[in-house]
Motif scaffolding. Structure first.
Motif, PDB file in Angstrom:
ATOM      1  N   UNK A  15       0.796  -1.253  -0.099  1.00 33.82           N
ATOM      2  CA  UNK A  15       0.053  -0.049   0.007  1.00 33.82           C
ATOM      3  C   UNK A  15       0.881   1.180   0.021  1.00 33.82           C
ATOM      4  N   UNK A  16       1.795   1.321   0.842  1.00 36.11           N
ATOM      5  CA  UNK A  16       2.768   2.574   0.943  1.00 36.11           C
ATOM      6  C   UNK A  16       3.193   2.832  -0.398  1.00 36.11           C
ATOM      7  N   UNK A  18       2.404   1.664  -3.483  1.00 36.92           N
ATOM      8  CA  UNK A  18       1.661   2.101  -4.718  1.00 36.92           C
ATOM      9  C   UNK A  18       1.154   3.603  -4.190  1.00 36.92           C
ATOM     10  N   UNK A  19       0.799   3.984  -3.087  1.00 36.19           N
ATOM     11  CA  UNK A  19       0.513   5.336  -2.554  1.00 36.19           C
ATOM     12  C   UNK A  19       1.557   6.310  -3.036  1.00 36.19           C
ATOM     13  N   UNK A  20       2.777   5.986  -3.015  1.00 38.80           N
ATOM     14  CA  UNK A  20       3.659   6.657  -3.340  1.00 38.80           C
ATOM     15  C   UNK A  20       4.073   6.893  -4.851  1.00 38.80           C
ATOM     16  N   UNK A  21       4.027   5.701  -5.490  1.00 36.30           N
ATOM     17  CA  UNK A  21       3.825   5.943  -7.018  1.00 36.30           C
ATOM     18  C   UNK A  21       2.953   6.754  -7.451  1.00 36.30           C
ATOM     19  N   UNK A  22       1.658   6.528  -6.993  1.00 37.14           N
ATOM     20  CA  UNK A  22       0.548   7.432  -7.281  1.00 37.14           C
ATOM     21  C   UNK A  22       0.813   8.817  -7.267  1.00 37.14           C
ATOM     22  N   UNK A  23       1.452   9.451  -6.551  1.00 44.88           N
ATOM     23  CA  UNK A  23       1.651  11.013  -6.324  1.00 44.88           C
ATOM     24  C   UNK A  23       2.943  11.289  -6.950  1.00 44.88           C
ATOM     25  N   UNK A  25       4.121  11.287 -10.043  1.00 46.40           N
ATOM     26  CA  UNK A  25       3.941  12.050 -11.329  1.00 46.40           C
ATOM     27  C   UNK A  25       3.741  13.500 -11.250  1.00 46.40           C
ATOM     28  N   UNK A  26       2.985  13.952 -10.100  1.00 48.97           N
ATOM     29  CA  UNK A  26       2.692  15.230  -9.935  1.00 48.97           C
ATOM     30  C   UNK A  26       3.951  16.086  -9.841  1.00 48.97           C
ATOM     31  N   UNK A  27       4.841  15.486  -9.150  1.00 53.90           N
ATOM     32  CA  UNK A  27       6.123  16.109  -8.849  1.00 53.90           C
ATOM     33  C   UNK A  27       7.084  16.144 -10.056  1.00 53.90           C
ATOM     34  N   UNK A  28       7.186  15.010 -10.816  1.00 51.27           N
ATOM     35  CA  UNK A  28       7.699  15.119 -12.097  1.00 51.27           C
ATOM     36  C   UNK A  28       7.277  16.046 -12.883  1.00 51.27           C
ATOM     37  N   UNK A  29       5.944  16.114 -13.009  1.00 50.20           N
ATOM     38  CA  UNK A  29       5.164  17.004 -14.037  1.00 50.20           C
ATOM     39  C   UNK A  29       5.504  18.428 -13.858  1.00 50.20           C
TER      40      UNK A  29
ATOM     41  N   UNK B 104      -4.361   2.719  -7.494  1.00 48.53           N
ATOM     42  CA  UNK B 104      -3.613   3.684  -7.086  1.00 48.53           C
ATOM     43  C   UNK B 104      -4.978   4.319  -5.843  1.00 48.53           C
ATOM     44  N   UNK B 108      -4.123   4.644  -2.004  1.00 48.93           N
ATOM     45  CA  UNK B 108      -4.042   6.050  -1.542  1.00 48.93           C
ATOM     46  C   UNK B 108      -5.057   6.335  -0.254  1.00 48.93           C
ATOM     47  N   UNK B 111      -3.827   4.374   2.767  1.00 45.99           N
ATOM     48  CA  UNK B 111      -2.471   5.064   3.187  1.00 45.99           C
ATOM     49  C   UNK B 111      -2.911   6.268   4.166  1.00 45.99           C
ATOM     50  N   UNK B 142       3.196  16.624 -20.860  1.00 46.40           N
ATOM     51  CA  UNK B 142       4.414  15.759 -20.107  1.00 46.40           C
ATOM     52  C   UNK B 142       4.096  14.292 -20.622  1.00 46.40           C
TER      53      UNK B 142
END
Lengths: 280, 322
Positions: A15-16, A18-23, A25-29, B104, B108, B111, B142
């Protein structure tokens, strides 16, 4: 030791991760658009915001002034159309909660929130562009206004409903008429919530591309030709120029994307500040 | 006998009812405009507009066919506007987006609600809000410049060479612009929206139920599984509403989906979605007879899918009551 705790451990880790993977992209964008766009803005300096796009073969890419002017004009006019309309409709829903019209407006607004915005562009194309025979900034404003209406309505209704009933009763007890209660009490008390809804709707309108494709259409030879001429907008310019093969235009698209990102972040922060202070 | 309402009250009523009715009028006009402009092409190509895979603009108008007979192959001559590839592309990209986006979303919500310390929870919620409102064209640029090439090189190429016998991965990815890329990009875009829906229901589970679960000595996994099972309708609703969002997105998808008339089971191929077809072909469509009408026929189905999916989603959402 039984397996339950092992399963639990594995579950938590997954869970941890996947949750980190999910957010991520916004930083990378944000980083990526800044990396591609900021150098272009810096290279061209102030003229990036005051010039029209240069020819594709020119030495410098020119600027994004038409996009900025168009976005400013269309967002402001759309706000002027959408905010009174949607706010009055929201007041209706709160004042007459059991009326048939209230239920209909709620359902409609929820549907409008989800309608593909390109369809709104097609509607204005049929209603305004085809009959008049030209793409206009005003058609773009109308399309954006329709995009904004359900957002303003939804947040306005939320803000108005949460106004304490005791305030309203007190106002009536003082002998105020309905219109006076609405405008001197309900709307005044709910103003921060209303402002937040407007901020969110403006953010949405400013970032929309699809409704402008067949309404404002894009115009890049002059900064702003007036409400009855085609107009450009930031997202529209980014969308169209990034697809071209010309270095100059792609540079403008990246610089424009960065500008749009900065504007979005500013509005996001404003909306945050407004929501923090809603207290009765 | 009820007392007569004073005049000023009646004036207030009507001056508020007018804007409220205008909003309803907008939705009606949306439906009518799509239907009205679509009718001419439906009168010629009939139901086959939605069942054929040929997209052939031409100055020679499409031949009249029996409008209630769904055909698989259009007439040989003349223009033809079959929307099935675009509908298929919309479905494939939206379903890909839902599968990834739901993963996701659940992660989330669990979490944020159960694992993260308070501070981290607030940061995550803010980030999710930030993702929700980002102009979609920024996701698009992007996706075009970074995500597409990344997936092409490190995911689609290897998967195709090792698992190419599976029909889903059987076509060779020629670039990053594929229906799969569109699905992945859409999953990132719809996640914050789905999180908001599921999170709201998750929070509405009464504390007494949660306490009871803990007191039985459940592990976190068992506890979360129980909680999620209580809000299944809202998860189903998030899937539907997320599907609605994914299928109606235009700007970002148009930039990464490849824009080619293709249909098949392979997801590594460039394709069209309904909205990207409209965005790409609208300008030239006014030069060919019935082409603009065909694009509105696509808009009509998009609108109908959107309204139906939404209504069911909202009804499901109401079923989570404690």
């Amino acid at each position: 030791m039984d397996d339950r705790f092992l399963v639990d451990r594995v579950f938590t880790v997954i869970v941890v991760v996947i949750a980190i993977i999910a957010i991520l992209p916004i930083f990378h964008i944000i980083a990526y658009i800044t990396w591609r766009g900021l150098p272009i803005v810096i290279d061209n300096g102030l003229s990036f915001f005051t010039d029209v796009p240069a020819a594709v073969v020119a030495e410098k890419p020119g600027g994004i002034a038409p996009a900025l002017a168009g976005t400013a004009f269309m967002t402001i006019t759309a706000t002027l159309i959408a905010v009174p309309l949607a706010t009055l409709a929201a007041i209706f829903s709160v004042e007459y909660p059991n009326h048939v019209l209230t239920k209909a407006v709620r359902v409609t607004s929820r549907s409008l929130l989800e309608v593909a915005t390109i369809l709104i562009g097609m509607l204005i194309f049929v209603l305004l562009v085809l009959p008049t025979g030209r793409f206009t900034a005003l058609a773009g404003s109308l399309a954006l206004a329709i995009v904004m209406i359900p957002y303003v309505y939804t947040y306005a209704e939320l803000a108005l409903i949460s106004v304490p009933k005791t305030y309203i009763e007190a106002a009536y007890a003082l002998g105020m008429k309905r219109a006076q209660v609405i405008f001197y009490v309900t709307v005044r008390v709910a103003r921060r919530g209303l402002a937040r809804g407007i901020a969110i709707a403006v953010t949405k309108a400013m970032g929309e591309t699809a409704p402008l494709l067949f309404t404002a259409f894009g115009a890049r030879s002059v900064i702003f030709g007036g409400p009855f001429e085609p107009a450009d907008a930031l997202p529209l310019m980014v969308f169209q120029f990034i697809q071209t093969g010309y270095d100059n235009w792609r540079a403008l698209a990246w610089g424009g994307a960065f500008t749009l990102l900065v504007l979005y972040l500013l509005l996001f922060i404003i909306a945050r500040i407004l929501v923090k202070e809603v207290r009765y | 006998m009820t007392p007569r309402r004073p005049l000023h009250d009646i004036i207030v009523f009507y001056s508020l009812a007018l804007p409220a009715s205008l909003i309803i009028l907008i939705l009606l006009l949306l439906l009518l405009s799509q239907l009205g402009v679509a009718i001419p092409v439906l009168g010629v190509q009939g139901i086959s507009t939605y069942t054929t895979t040929v997209w052939r603009p031409s100055y020679e108008p499409p031949q009249q066919t029996i409008i209630w007979l769904p055909m698989l192959e259009p007439p040989e001559r003349g223009a033809w506007y079959g929307l099935l590839p675009a509908i298929w592309g919309t479905l494939v990209s939206a379903i890909t987006a839902i599968i990834l986006g739901l993963t996701f979303t659940i992660a989330l919500v669990v979490f944020i609600e159960e694992i993260a310390p308070r501070r981290v929870r607030e940061v995550f919620s803010t980030i999710v809000d930030l993702m929700a409102g980002l102009p979609t064209v920024l996701y698009g640029v992007w996706g075009l410049a970074f995500l597409g090439p990344l997936l092409h090189r490190y995911f689609m190429d290897p998967v195709h060479s090792y698992l190419g016998i599976i029909p889903l991965f059987s076509c060779e990815p020629l670039s990053g612009a594929t229906v799969f890329t569109a699905g992945v990009l859409l999953s990132i875009m719809i996640t914050p929206f789905m999180v908001a829906l599921v999170q709201e229901s998750y929070r509405s589970i009464p504390f007494t139920l949660k306490e009871a679960a803990w007191s039985l000595g459940m592990t976190r996994f068992e506890y979360v599984r129980l909680n999620l099972s209580m809000i299944l309708p809202s998860i189903a609703s998030a899937i539907l509403l997320g599907f609605g969002r994914a299928s109606s997105e235009t700007a970002a998808v148009t930039l990464v989906v490849g824009n080619a008339v293709n249909i098949g089971f392979c997801i590594f191929t460039p394709a069209y979605t309904i909205s990207s077809l409209i965005a790409n072909q609208f300008t030239e469509s006014q030069d060919f007879p019935y082409m603009l009408n065909a694009l509105f026929a696509g808009g009509l189905i998009l609108l109908v899918i959107g309204l139906v999916v939404n209504s069911i989603g909202i009804i499901l959402l109401r079923r989570v009551r404690f």
